[in-house]
Design a protein around this motif. Sequence first.
Motif, mmCIF file in Angstrom:
data_model
loop_
_atom_site.group_PDB
_atom_site.id
_atom_site.type_symbol
_atom_site.label_atom_id
_atom_site.label_comp_id
_atom_site.label_asym_id
_atom_site.label_seq_id
_atom_site.Cartn_x
_atom_site.Cartn_y
_atom_site.Cartn_z
ATOM 1 N N LEU A 182 -14.695 -4.257 25.846
ATOM 2 C CA LEU A 182 -13.485 -5.074 25.768
ATOM 3 C C LEU A 182 -12.304 -4.267 25.233
ATOM 4 O O LEU A 182 -11.150 -4.591 25.512
ATOM 5 N N ALA A 183 -12.589 -3.224 24.471
ATOM 6 C CA ALA A 183 -11.508 -2.398 23.923
ATOM 7 C C ALA A 183 -11.020 -1.369 24.932
ATOM 8 O O ALA A 183 -9.846 -0.997 24.913
ATOM 9 N N ARG A 184 -11.916 -0.904 25.819
ATOM 10 C CA ARG A 184 -11.559 0.140 26.767
ATOM 11 C C ARG A 184 -11.864 -0.336 28.188
ATOM 12 O O ARG A 184 -12.915 -0.038 28.748
ATOM 13 N N CYS A 185 -10.933 -1.082 28.718
ATOM 14 C CA CYS A 185 -11.121 -1.644 30.055
ATOM 15 C C CYS A 185 -10.904 -0.616 31.154
ATOM 16 O O CYS A 185 -11.184 -0.881 32.322
ATOM 17 N N ASP A 186 -10.383 0.563 30.792
ATOM 18 C CA ASP A 186 -10.160 1.617 31.774
ATOM 19 C C ASP A 186 -11.397 2.481 31.972
ATOM 20 O O ASP A 186 -11.384 3.417 32.780
ATOM 21 N N VAL A 187 -12.477 2.175 31.260
ATOM 22 C CA VAL A 187 -13.696 2.980 31.305
ATOM 23 C C VAL A 187 -14.818 2.168 31.947
ATOM 24 O O VAL A 187 -14.964 0.973 31.685
ATOM 25 N N ARG A 188 -15.596 2.823 32.775
ATOM 26 C CA ARG A 188 -16.763 2.175 33.378
ATOM 27 C C ARG A 188 -17.944 2.273 32.417
ATOM 28 O O ARG A 188 -18.255 3.356 31.905
ATOM 29 N N PHE A 189 -18.604 1.142 32.180
ATOM 30 C CA PHE A 189 -19.778 1.098 31.310
ATOM 31 C C PHE A 189 -20.967 0.587 32.116
ATOM 32 O O PHE A 189 -20.866 -0.420 32.826
ATOM 33 N N ARG A 190 -22.086 1.282 31.943
ATOM 34 C CA ARG A 190 -23.310 0.891 32.643
ATOM 35 C C ARG A 190 -24.443 0.876 31.628
ATOM 36 O O ARG A 190 -24.697 1.874 30.949
ATOM 37 N N ALA A 211 -8.349 -9.934 31.954
ATOM 38 C CA ALA A 211 -8.570 -11.370 31.787
ATOM 39 C C ALA A 211 -9.414 -11.927 32.914
ATOM 40 O O ALA A 211 -10.256 -12.789 32.695
ATOM 41 N N GLY A 212 -9.179 -11.412 34.135
ATOM 42 C CA GLY A 212 -9.892 -11.970 35.266
ATOM 43 C C GLY A 212 -11.264 -11.383 35.478
ATOM 44 O O GLY A 212 -12.083 -11.985 36.158
ATOM 45 N N ASN A 213 -11.554 -10.214 34.912
ATOM 46 C CA ASN A 213 -12.820 -9.535 35.175
ATOM 47 C C ASN A 213 -13.643 -9.314 33.914
ATOM 48 O O ASN A 213 -14.699 -9.938 33.741
ATOM 49 N N ARG A 214 -13.167 -8.442 33.041
ATOM 50 C CA ARG A 214 -13.961 -8.117 31.856
ATOM 51 C C ARG A 214 -14.234 -9.350 30.991
ATOM 52 O O ARG A 214 -15.340 -9.525 30.487
#
Length: 604
Positions: A182-190, A211-214
């Motif tokens: 939630l803090a780094r929405c520019d990073v992909r997390f898996r 708001a619409g995705n994460r």
Amino acid sequence: MTNRIRQLPAQLVNQIAAGEVVERPASVAKELIENSLDAGADRIEIDAERGGIKLLRVRDNGEGIAREDLALALRRHATSKIAEVADLQSIATLGFRGEALPSIASVSRLELSSRHRDADQAWCIRGDGSDQPGEPVPASHPVGTTVQVRDLFYNTPARRKFLRTDKTELSHLEQLVRRVALARCDVRFRLTHNGRLLFDLSPVAGEGGTAGNRLKELVGAGFPEHALTLDQTAVGMRLHGWVASPGFSRSQSDLQFFYVNGRMVRDKLVAHAVRLAYQDVLHQGRHPAYVLYLELPPVLVDINVHPAKHEVRFREGRQVHDFIFRALHRRLAEGRTQAGPAPAEAPPVATGMPDLGSARSMPEDPGPRQRPMPLRVAEGPDRYRSDFESQRPGSSRDADTGQENGADAGLPPLGYALAQLQGVYILAQAVDGLVIVDMHAAHERIGYERLKRSWEEGAIRGQPLLVPVMVQVAPWEADLAESNLELFRRLGVGLDRMGEGSLVVREIPALLQGADAERLLRDLLSDFAVHGRSERIREEINGVLATLACHRSVRANRRLEPEEMNALLRDLERTERADQCNHGRPTWIKLSGQELDRLFLRGR
């Protein structure tokens, strides 16, 4: 004879340090993910087995570590993020202590593989917690870093006993990754567990995408539906994000995410400011939900106050507290129905309650009766009557298409009244659906806000006690009271110091007549000691005003004329915190046209 002082072995030192940094697999993941983010990674993969106890692997595509730095990375207090004392005043990275990797290596089997972006070869090194790790060996690895942690606490059985079940540890790990994502929405997390994919979060650009995705993926679909966007800037600080409307309150504080300069924190000062902003709109015992980001110059916040960096200390704590409180208080006051300030021609009401002079009581009403309690109508009745008539069938919607025409274009947020249901609810047509208003809850909030304004305009008046109350306190509490006598006086509390640990209360707020003066004083002193201020008097007075508003608001089984119902709707639109009554219940809900169509299976 006491034992001689001796130097502790390096591995024992690291294990002691691990007790501060490493609590469970989730805390290991936190340190490793923060290192990845500091390295500029935009893709981070986390693999876990048995909740992270057996295996925790974090792989990133950051800039990597050079061969000559690999051994240093596993030594205590070795870091690339600060170099001198002055750097501690403006830390902009998530990690900086240089303790995480050696501490983790001392209580696990750690393997570090990395390839620097400028290198042709990747290298691998294994750590055992000592100050002399082995030599790096060649490895196959893309640009970036992988840290593999196996068998956490295998060599410290006492610590291993404190770990919970695999399911519980996995829950903590998921929550950790969720907070970081939630803090780094520019990073992909898996994240995978025992080979099963738990979530794969694609990067999103901008807060709108978040708001619409994460938010939906990590917090749940319900939160975005009830979220109020917030973006306030003042005195060099910015607070932005989302706060849920009070109707979306929780029984636990599980949906509270707060970040300071991108760092997730748990801070008492922040928690108090948020709780204060919500105090007038939540049920007792309920918790608000929010995802908030506070940005301020790094020099104004000290993040070096906790080994795990969960807490921070603000240089201007009072200023930060007031900024957060005012920003949230203002946004919650606006709610979803604000239609601007009341018209200038509307006369002020001395009592803070609606004028009582135009409603008609229902003749031969078989239900409970009450004395007349008309609603104030700022505009003339003809204005509401014409608006009401314009909504009759055929006047505002096309019978064939069901689309709004120009007659609906000027409808206010809560629309115009259609009918009254069961003597309790007002049904109103809005531009985008049907609005249902609980008339008692709505009138209660309107009256409560007017009472508060009237009280604040008249200031807090004191009421002398017939018999002054002597209160024995600690000497430091007496000093605190003596240094804040003027502040107590403004709160309507008159007191004097009678000795080293004695205070005498001579006056309390007039509206709190009959209250326990000693309890009130002790609570105020406690507030001043912890927060440097107190809202205790305001809270007590608001409680009294809320009771008055509740008893003076319109009751069930009371028939209202169309112009009275519309007057109530307009007043509600102009009232702060109008979405909830004084007890935290919603004052209105809306069923959109699409929801109504689904109920009647239209379009299928």
